[in-house]
Design an enzyme around this catalytic site. Structure first.
Site, PDB file in Angstrom:
ATOM      1  CG  ASP A 149     -12.601  -6.300   6.032  1.00  0.00           C
ATOM      2  OD1 ASP A 149     -12.460  -5.692   7.118  1.00  0.00           O
ATOM      3  OD2 ASP A 149     -12.934  -5.740   4.977  1.00  0.00           O
TER       4      ASP A 149
ATOM      5  CG  ASP B  69      -7.328  -4.229   3.768  1.00  0.00           C
ATOM      6  OD1 ASP B  69      -8.324  -4.172   4.509  1.00  0.00           O
ATOM      7  OD2 ASP B  69      -7.197  -3.532   2.750  1.00  0.00           O
TER       8      ASP B  69
ATOM      9  CE  LYS C  79       1.115 -18.018  -1.930  1.00  0.00           C
ATOM     10  NZ  LYS C  79       0.296 -19.233  -1.752  1.00  0.00           N
TER      11      LYS C  79
ATOM     12  CE1 TYR D  47      -3.163  -2.842   0.052  1.00  0.00           C
ATOM     13  CE2 TYR D  47      -3.943  -2.108   2.175  1.00  0.00           C
ATOM     14  CZ  TYR D  47      -4.051  -2.951   1.098  1.00  0.00           C
ATOM     15  OH  TYR D  47      -5.037  -3.899   1.064  1.00  0.00           O
TER      16      TYR D  47
ATOM     17  CG  ASP E 176      -2.464 -20.103  -0.047  1.00  0.00           C
ATOM     18  OD1 ASP E 176      -1.687 -19.930   0.913  1.00  0.00           O
ATOM     19  OD2 ASP E 176      -2.179 -20.842  -1.009  1.00  0.00           O
TER      20      ASP E 176
END
Ligand code: NAD
Length: 358
Positions: A252, A248, A192, A142, A224
Site C-alpha cells: 500500500d 500488506d 524482521k 492473518y 521498518d
C-alpha cells in the site's frame, strides 16, 4: 492462442472498468491473432443480492474452467451492515483460497507523464518509479493458528500466530525470483530477523532458494527500514518479497507514493491453475455509474495477465505503450487530472487506449 477469461465485474465501478478492459482485450485479440472468449460470473454484493452469498459455487466453477480471471471490485455501503460472515469482501478471500492464490504481485509504477501526481519530491521520484512488491498472501499472522481471545491475569487478551513453513517460504521466493529474472534481477527480501524467529527462518530459506538463481542479486532489509527507504529512495528497489502482514502495509505504501490509485494493477497467482488480475482500488461507490472512473488500473491488469499468465510479453508491452500514448496525448480521467490536458470519462479513456492499440 486460445484464451478463456472469466470476468468478475463485481460492484460499484467494477462493471464500468471491466467493460473498458474487455474492449482492450478484444483489440489485442484482433491485432495479434488470438481467440479470446470471456464468461462473466457473480462475486461480492451483486452475488449476495442475487444468490444470498458473496461467492456462489457456480463462480468458483467458472473461474476454475478459465485460463485467467479479471476482477473489477467488490463492496459498497449497501452491504456494510449485513452479517459479517457474508460480506462482499468474503467473496474475494474465498476465491483466493479456492484457487490457492498465495502470491500477490503489486507493481508500483509511476508513469513519467504523471510525476506531478506523486506525493514525493521531483528530485526523489526522478523519471518515474518501477517497483514490484511480491507479497505472500495465504500465510503468516492473518491465517496462523492458534488465534483468538483469552484471559491473562484477570484481563482480556488477544493473540495471533505468525507462522511460516519452509515450503511456504520457498514457493513465494521462487515466484519473486522468476519475476526478478524478467526485470532488473535485483531482489530485496524484507523481514524482521533481528526480533522474530519466523523472520530468521524466512531469511535462511530465502537465501538458499534464491541461490538457485545465480544471476539474482539478493539483499535483505528489516521491515521498518524498508518502510523508510520506500519514501527516502524508492528507485533503489527492483523486486521486494515479503510475508503477508509486512507486504500488506508495504505494498500500500509503495503504491500510494505514485499518487494515483486508479492507475495500479495487481495479480494473485498460485502454483498451477488460473491467476486473478484486478485493480488495487475498491468499488469507488462515490463515483459509480457516472462514467467518471479511471479504467487504466484494470486495463494495466490485462497487460499483467498477458505477461504473467500467458507469457505474451509483446502483447503486454503493446497495452502498456497504448496507455503511455494516451497519457502523453494529455488525456486524463478526473482522479489524475491536475489542471492540464483533456478531461475524459471512463468509456472515452477505454476507447482511446483501444484505438491507440490499433
Ligand atoms: P476505493 O478504492 O473504492 O475508493 C477510494 C477513493 O478513490 C474514492 O474517492 C474513489 O472515488 C477513488 N477511486 C478509486 N478507484 C478509482 C478509479 N478507478 N478512478 C477514479 N477514482 C477512484 O476505497 P474505499 O472508498 O475505501 O472503499 C469503497 C468500497 O470498496 C468498500 O466497500 C470497500 O470495502 C471496497 N474495497 C474493495 C476492494 C476490492 O474489491 N479489491 C479493495 C478496496 C476496497
Amino acid at each position: 492462442m486460445n484464451i478463456r477469461i472469466c470476468l468478475l465485474p463485481g460492484d460499484g465501478i467494477g462493471p464500468e472498468i471491466v467493460n473498458q478492459a474487455v474492449g482492450v482485450l478484444d483489440r489485442v485479440a484482433a491485432k495479434f491473432g488470438h481467440t479470446i472468449t470471456t464468461t462473466s460470473a457473480l462475486i461480492g454484493g451483486i452475488a449476495i443480492d442475487t444468490t444470498g452469498i458473496p461467492l456462489p459455487e457456480e463462480t468458483i466453477t467458472q473461474c476454475q474452467k478459465a485460463d485467467a480471471i479479471l476482477l473489477g471490485a467488490v463492496g459498497g455501503p449497501k452491504w456494510d451492515t449485513i452479517d459479517p460472515a457474508i460480506r462482499p469482501e468474503k467473496g474475494l478471500l474465498g476465491i483466493r483460497k479456492a484457487l490457492g492464490l498465495f502470491a500477490n504481485l503489486r507493481p508500483a509504477t509511476l508513469f513519467k507523464e504523471l510525476t506531478s501526481a506523486s506525493y514525493l519530491r521531483p528530485d526523489i521520484i526522478g523519471q518515474g518509479l518501477d517497483i514490484m512488491v511480491v507479497r505472500e498472501l495465504t500465510g503468516g499472522a492473518y491465517f496462523g493458528e492458534p488465534r483468538g481471545e483469552t484471559v491473562v491475569n484477570g484481563e482480556r487478551a488477544a493473540f495471533n500466530t505468525m507462522i511460516y513453513t519452509e515450503s511456504e517460504i520457498e514457493r513465494i521466493v521462487h515466484v519473486a525470483c522468476k519475476i526478478a529474472m524478467k526485470r532488473g534481477k535485483r531482489l530485496c527480501s524484507v523481514d524482521k530477523a533481528n526480533v522474530l524467529d519466523v523472520s530468521r527462518l524466512w531469511r535462511e530459506v530465502t537465501i538458499r532458494t534464491a541461490a538457485q538463481y545465480p544471476e539474482i542479486q539478493l539483499s535483505h532489509m528489516y521491515v521498518d527500514n524498508a518502510a523508510m527507504q520506500l519514501i527516502r529512495d524508492p528507485s533503489q528497489f527492483d523486486v521486494l518479497v515479503t510475508e503477508n502482514l509486512f507486504g500488506d502495509i508495504l505494498s500500500d505504501e509503495a503504491s500510494i507514493i505514485t499518487g494515483s490509485i486508479g492507475m495500479l494493477p495487481s495479480a494473485s497467482m498460485g502454483t498451477t491453475g488460473p491467476a486473478l488480475f484486478e485493480p488495487i482500488h475498491g468499488s469507488a461507490p462515490d463515483i459509480a455509474g457516472q462514467d467518471l472512473a479511471n479504467p487504466l488500473a484494470t486495463i494495466l491488469s490485462v497487460a499483467m495477465m498477458f505477461r504473467y499468465s500467458f507469457n505474451l510479453t509483446t502483447e503486454a508491452l503493446a497495452v502498456e505503450q497504448a496507455v503511455h500514448k494516451v497519457l502523453a496525448q494529455g488525456y486524463r480521467t478526473g482522479d489524475i487530472y491536475v489542471g492540464q490536458g483533456t478531461k475524459v470519462g471512463c468509456s472515452k479513456m477505454g476507447t482511446l487506449v483501444a484505438e491507440a492499440l490499433a
